[in-house]
Write a protein that holds these residues in place. Structure first.
Motif, mmCIF file in Angstrom:
data_model
loop_
_atom_site.group_PDB
_atom_site.id
_atom_site.type_symbol
_atom_site.label_atom_id
_atom_site.label_comp_id
_atom_site.label_asym_id
_atom_site.label_seq_id
_atom_site.Cartn_x
_atom_site.Cartn_y
_atom_site.Cartn_z
ATOM 1 N N ALA A 56 0.834 -1.188 0.000
ATOM 2 C CA ALA A 56 0.000 0.000 0.000
ATOM 3 C C ALA A 56 0.875 1.246 0.000
ATOM 4 O O ALA A 56 1.997 1.242 0.483
ATOM 5 C CB ALA A 56 -0.918 -0.006 1.216
ATOM 6 N N ALA A 57 0.352 2.314 -0.578
ATOM 7 C CA ALA A 57 1.058 3.588 -0.627
ATOM 8 C C ALA A 57 0.136 4.691 -0.140
ATOM 9 O O ALA A 57 -1.067 4.675 -0.419
ATOM 10 C CB ALA A 57 1.534 3.882 -2.050
ATOM 11 N N GLU A 58 0.694 5.643 0.582
ATOM 12 C CA GLU A 58 -0.096 6.759 1.082
ATOM 13 C C GLU A 58 -0.308 7.757 -0.048
ATOM 14 O O GLU A 58 0.633 8.170 -0.726
ATOM 15 C CB GLU A 58 0.632 7.445 2.251
ATOM 16 N N THR A 59 -1.570 8.138 -0.275
ATOM 17 C CA THR A 59 -1.888 9.097 -1.332
ATOM 18 C C THR A 59 -3.154 9.837 -0.944
ATOM 19 O O THR A 59 -3.622 9.716 0.195
ATOM 20 C CB THR A 59 -2.049 8.380 -2.693
ATOM 21 N N ASP A 60 -3.712 10.604 -1.868
ATOM 22 C CA ASP A 60 -4.942 11.327 -1.558
ATOM 23 C C ASP A 60 -6.015 10.355 -1.096
ATOM 24 O O ASP A 60 -6.278 9.358 -1.753
ATOM 25 C CB ASP A 60 -5.451 12.069 -2.801
ATOM 26 N N LEU A 63 -4.518 5.213 2.417
ATOM 27 C CA LEU A 63 -3.697 4.148 1.859
ATOM 28 C C LEU A 63 -4.333 3.570 0.597
ATOM 29 O O LEU A 63 -5.510 3.222 0.585
ATOM 30 C CB LEU A 63 -3.504 3.037 2.896
ATOM 31 N N LEU A 64 -3.528 3.453 -0.442
ATOM 32 C CA LEU A 64 -3.967 2.882 -1.712
ATOM 33 C C LEU A 64 -3.277 1.538 -1.873
ATOM 34 O O LEU A 64 -2.050 1.457 -1.924
ATOM 35 C CB LEU A 64 -3.603 3.814 -2.873
ATOM 36 N N SER A 65 -4.067 0.462 -1.942
ATOM 37 C CA SER A 65 -3.509 -0.882 -1.992
ATOM 38 C C SER A 65 -3.123 -1.282 -3.414
ATOM 39 O O SER A 65 -3.476 -0.618 -4.394
ATOM 40 C CB SER A 65 -4.516 -1.894 -1.445
ATOM 41 N N ALA A 66 -2.414 -2.410 -3.522
ATOM 42 C CA ALA A 66 -2.077 -2.959 -4.834
ATOM 43 C C ALA A 66 -3.342 -3.290 -5.614
ATOM 44 O O ALA A 66 -3.403 -3.091 -6.837
ATOM 45 C CB ALA A 66 -1.210 -4.201 -4.667
ATOM 46 N N ALA A 67 -4.379 -3.795 -4.937
ATOM 47 C CA ALA A 67 -5.640 -4.109 -5.607
ATOM 48 C C ALA A 67 -6.307 -2.849 -6.143
ATOM 49 O O ALA A 67 -6.907 -2.860 -7.231
ATOM 50 C CB ALA A 67 -6.585 -4.833 -4.647
ATOM 51 N N THR A 176 -11.266 -1.304 -0.037
ATOM 52 C CA THR A 176 -10.278 -0.238 -0.072
ATOM 53 C C THR A 176 -10.282 0.616 1.194
ATOM 54 O O THR A 176 -11.336 0.885 1.776
ATOM 55 C CB THR A 176 -10.477 0.666 -1.307
ATOM 56 N N ARG A 177 -9.078 1.037 1.603
ATOM 57 C CA ARG A 177 -8.927 1.957 2.741
ATOM 58 C C ARG A 177 -8.869 3.400 2.275
ATOM 59 O O ARG A 177 -8.770 4.311 3.099
ATOM 60 C CB ARG A 177 -7.631 1.637 3.487
ATOM 61 N N ASN A 178 -8.901 3.609 0.970
ATOM 62 C CA ASN A 178 -8.771 4.941 0.409
ATOM 63 C C ASN A 178 -10.147 5.512 0.083
ATOM 64 O O ASN A 178 -10.901 4.920 -0.697
ATOM 65 C CB ASN A 178 -7.907 4.868 -0.865
ATOM 66 N N THR A 179 -10.482 6.642 0.661
ATOM 67 C CA THR A 179 -11.830 7.191 0.489
ATOM 68 C C THR A 179 -12.081 7.652 -0.949
ATOM 69 O O THR A 179 -13.203 7.543 -1.445
ATOM 70 C CB THR A 179 -12.048 8.370 1.446
ATOM 71 N N VAL A 180 -11.047 8.164 -1.623
ATOM 72 C CA VAL A 180 -11.197 8.570 -3.014
ATOM 73 C C VAL A 180 -11.471 7.354 -3.891
ATOM 74 O O VAL A 180 -12.357 7.356 -4.755
ATOM 75 C CB VAL A 180 -9.928 9.310 -3.503
ATOM 76 N N MET A 181 -10.722 6.288 -3.655
ATOM 77 C CA MET A 181 -10.875 5.078 -4.447
ATOM 78 C C MET A 181 -12.211 4.398 -4.170
ATOM 79 O O MET A 181 -12.819 3.817 -5.080
ATOM 80 C CB MET A 181 -9.723 4.111 -4.153
#
Length: 242
Positions: A56-60, A63-67, A176-181
């Motif tokens: 995972a990478a931290e972004t807007d 965390l943005l996962s590989a999936a 997903t843990r990323n709210t944008v995604m």
């Protein structure tokens, strides 16, 4: 190839809203042998695919996962092969329903590709510029068909690919843990549902062209065909306290 056109976040929202509002106008036991292969490149073919990088990478949005990243990549790869296939089917299809619906699928992919590229830029996800080796083989297979076989093959291949992508979008929406995604995955599901409907409207999506149902546990046995059962009572009537 021309690079992506600069666009604002507001433009992306307008594009997505217009598309999702409908403004744009197999395979298991598949008869055309559409194996359930994921839309990812073969090792060493130089394409961006697979898991789009581990971890995972931290972004807007968090965390943005590989999936999460893989969904963006596979949406791009879907556009790269389904746009030319849809355009060709709009001319070559033996049936009017094939020509009309596949043409609409290509048009919707063109518009949603703009949204997907802007989302990938926002989340810092690199995208490929060519279909996977498997997708290229599908394109060659479809091109080699004619008449009704052409219609059946293009619909079957596209329907299987869209179904797999729809499943991935649902997985990302749920995990997903990323709210944008998370919000975007829901838009993707709406887009793909429209694509599936158009393919089914061709009349070439039949029992034989659908994948096998997923294996599940805990499902009830089928009811007796000779015994009609009344509907279950309302859930509130069987809960403590009503």
């Amino acid at each position: 190839m021309r690079g992506p056109r600069p666009a604002t976040a507001a433009a992306a929202c307008v594009l997505a809203a217009a598309l999702l509002a409908g403004g744009c106008a197999p395979m298991g036991r598949q008869t055309t042998d559409g194996g359930l292969q994921p839309a990812r490149p073969a090792a060493g073919d130089g394409e961006t695919g697979g898991d789009a990088g581990q971890g995972a990478a931290e972004t807007d949005g968090g965390l943005l996962s590989a999936a999460d990243r893989l969904l963006l990549v596979q949406l791009r790869q879907a556009a790269l092969w389904e746009i030319p296939v849809g355009r060709a089917a709009a001319r070559r299809g033996s049936q009017e329903t094939t020509r009309t619906n596949l043409g609409q699928i290509a048009t919707r992919h063109i518009r949603f590709d703009e949204v997907n590229r802007q989302m990938a830029a926002k989340l810092n996800v690199p995208l490929p510029n060519r279909p996977t080796a498997t997708q290229q083989s599908w394109m060659s297979e479809i091109t080699g068909k004619s008449g009704t076989d052409y219609d059946k093959t293009v619909v079957a291949r596209t329907r299987t690919a869209q179904g797999q992508l729809y499943t991935r979008a649902a997985e990302v929406r749920a995990s997903t843990r990323n709210t944008v995604m998370r919000k975007y995955a829901q838009q993707v599901q709406t887009f793909l549902n429209g694509q599936l409907k158009r393919l089914e409207n061709t009349g070439f999506v039949t029992v034989d062209t659908l994948p096998d149902p997923p294996a599940v546990t805990g499902a009830p046995p089928p009811g007796s065909p000779n015994q009609r059962r009344s509907p279950a009572p309302a859930a509130t009537s069987v809960l403590p306290g009503g």
